[in-house]
Design an enzyme around this catalytic site. Structure first.
Site, PDB file in Angstrom:
ATOM      1  N   ASP A 114      51.891  22.198  35.259  1.00 57.50           N
ATOM      2  CA  ASP A 114      51.497  20.819  35.020  1.00 57.50           C
ATOM      3  C   ASP A 114      52.671  20.156  34.279  1.00 57.50           C
ATOM      4  O   ASP A 114      53.535  20.851  33.727  1.00 57.50           O
ATOM      5  CB  ASP A 114      50.225  20.783  34.166  1.00 57.50           C
ATOM      6  N   ASP A 170      52.686  16.571  32.226  1.00 57.27           N
ATOM      7  CA  ASP A 170      52.411  15.891  30.957  1.00 57.27           C
ATOM      8  C   ASP A 170      51.678  16.831  29.998  1.00 57.27           C
ATOM      9  O   ASP A 170      50.558  17.270  30.284  1.00 57.27           O
ATOM     10  CB  ASP A 170      51.539  14.650  31.205  1.00 57.27           C
TER      11      ASP A 170
HETATM   12  O1  LIG Z   1      48.638   7.211  35.517  1.00 52.70           O
HETATM   13  P1  LIG Z   1      49.475   8.308  36.044  1.00 52.70           P
HETATM   14  O2  LIG Z   1      50.890   8.324  35.474  1.00 52.70           O
HETATM   15  O3  LIG Z   1      49.463   8.361  37.531  1.00 52.70           O
HETATM   16  O4  LIG Z   1      48.860   9.654  35.513  1.00 52.70           O
HETATM   17  C1  LIG Z   1      47.563  10.130  35.847  1.00 52.70           C
HETATM   18  C2  LIG Z   1      47.178  11.223  34.858  1.00 52.70           C
HETATM   19  O5  LIG Z   1      48.192  12.223  34.855  1.00 52.70           O
HETATM   20  C3  LIG Z   1      47.943  13.333  34.036  1.00 52.70           C
HETATM   21  O6  LIG Z   1      49.063  14.159  34.071  1.00 52.70           O
HETATM   22  C4  LIG Z   1      47.663  12.938  32.603  1.00 52.70           C
HETATM   23  O7  LIG Z   1      47.175  14.071  31.943  1.00 52.70           O
HETATM   24  C5  LIG Z   1      46.621  11.840  32.541  1.00 52.70           C
HETATM   25  O8  LIG Z   1      46.477  11.359  31.234  1.00 52.70           O
HETATM   26  C6  LIG Z   1      47.017  10.704  33.439  1.00 52.70           C
HETATM   27  O9  LIG Z   1      46.043   9.723  33.368  1.00 52.70           O
END
Ligand SMILES: O=P(O)(O)OC[C@H]1O[C@@H](O)[C@H](O)[C@@H](O)[C@@H]1O
Length: 247
Positions: A14, A16
Site C-alpha cells: 500500500d 499512503d
Molecule cells: O483521494 P485519493 O487520493 O484518490 O485517495 C483515496 C484514498 O486512498 C487511500 O490510500 C487513503 O488511505 C485514503 O485516505 C484515500 O481517501
C-alpha cells in the site's frame, strides 16, 4: 531474510501510510471536508468527523467509497452527482472533489514524507530478488511515488485510476491486491501484502495472500491483527531486524 516466509516471491505495498507519510495528510483533508459539510448541514452543533471514523469508514478505500461509507454511518443520504460537480455541491462526487482539492494542496505544501525505513525495505526487497508492486486506492499515487523517489522500485502499480477503469471492487475487497499479484505474474499465496489500513489488511486476508504485514501508524495494532494482519510492525525496518536508524 527480510522478515517474510521463505516461499514469498513478491511484495504488494500500500502507499499512503506504508511507504509515505501521506495517510495523515489524507485524514486531515477528509476531516476538513466532512466537518465543513456537516457544519453547513447541521450548524455549529454538528458532530465532528473523528480519527475513529477515518479508520473505520474511510482509510484505505477508494475516494467515493469513503464518502459513501462515512455518510451511511451517520444515516445521511446524498445524490451521487457527477465527476464535474463543484466542491461546494452536497453530492457524493462534490464531497469527493472537495477532499481531493484539499489533499492535493496539503501534499504540495508539505511533501510526501517518504519513510526512511520503507526506503530501506524497498532496497532490501529488490536486492533479495522479490517483485514489487504498489496497490493503493489513491488516484494520486503516481505523483506521490515520483515525489517520494520510489517510482524506480515499482514494477506494477494498481491505483485508484486503474480501479475505476477496470471496475475493480475497492478495499476491503481483495480485487486490487489480486490485480497487483497478477500484474507481477505471481499467485496470491506467494505474495506478501503490506497495509496500514483496517480495510487493507482485511483485503489481504480475504484474498488469501501468503503473508499480511500490518503497519501500525495510528496506534491500532490490535485492530490490525483482528482485521487480518499476520504480523504487526511500527516501521518496515523492524522486518530487517533493525530499528530504522542509519547504520
Ligand atoms: O483521494 P485519493 O487520493 O484518490 O485517495 C483515496 C484514498 O486512498 C487511500 O490510500 C487513503 O488511505 C485514503 O485516505 C484515500 O481517501
Amino acid at each position: 531474510m527480510i522478515g517474510l516466509p521463505d516461499d514469498i516471491t513478491a511484495c504488494l505495498f500500500d502507499l499512503d501510510g506504508v511507504l509515505t507519510g501521506t495517510a495523515a495528510l489524507h485524514r486531515e483533508a477528509w476531516k476538513q471536508t466532512f466537518d465543513g459539510f456537516l457544519r453547513e448541514r447541521d450548524g455549529d452543533g454538528f458532530r465532528p468527523f473523528t480519527d475513529a471514523d477515518y479508520a473505520e469508514y474511510v482509510d484505505g478505500r477508494p475516494r467515493l467509497d469513503g464518502v459513501r461509507s462515512f455518510l451511511a454511518s451517520r444515516g445521511i443520504e446524498l445524490p451521487e452527482g457527477g465527476p464535474d460537480d463543484p466542491v461546494t455541491e452536497h453530492t457524493v462526487n462534490g464531497l469527493g472533489n472537495r477532499k481531493n482539492h484539499l489533499v492535493l494542496r496539503i501534499i504540495a505544501e508539505r511533501g510526501p514524507n517518504p519513510f526512511e525505513g520503507s526506503r530501506r525495505y524497498l532496497e532490501a526487497a529488490r536486492a533479495a530478488g522479490l517483485k514489487i508492486a504498489v496497490v493503493t486506492s489513491s488516484a494520486n499515487a503516481q505523483a506521490v511515488l515520483d515525489a517520494a523517489g520510489f517510482t524506480p522500485f515499482v514494477q506494477a502499480r494498481i491505483d485508484g485510476l486503474v480501479i475505476t477503469r477496470d471496475r475493480l471492487r475497492g478495499k476491503p475487497a481483495p480485487d486490487s491486491f489480486v490485480a497487483g499479484a497478477k500484474a507481477l505474474g505471481v499467485e496470491p499465496a506467494r505474495a506478501a501484502v503490506f497495509e496500514d489500513a483496517l480495510a487493507g489488511v482485511e483485503a489481504g486476508r480475504a484474498g488469501h495472500f501468503g503473508f499480511v504485514v500490518g503497519v501500525n501508524r495510528a496506534n491500532q495494532a490490535e485492530a490490525l491483527r483482528a482485521h487480518g494482519a499476520d504480523v504487526v510492525v511500527d516501521d518496515l525496518a523492524e522486518l530487517l531486524g533493525d530499528t530504522g536508524e542509519t547504520a
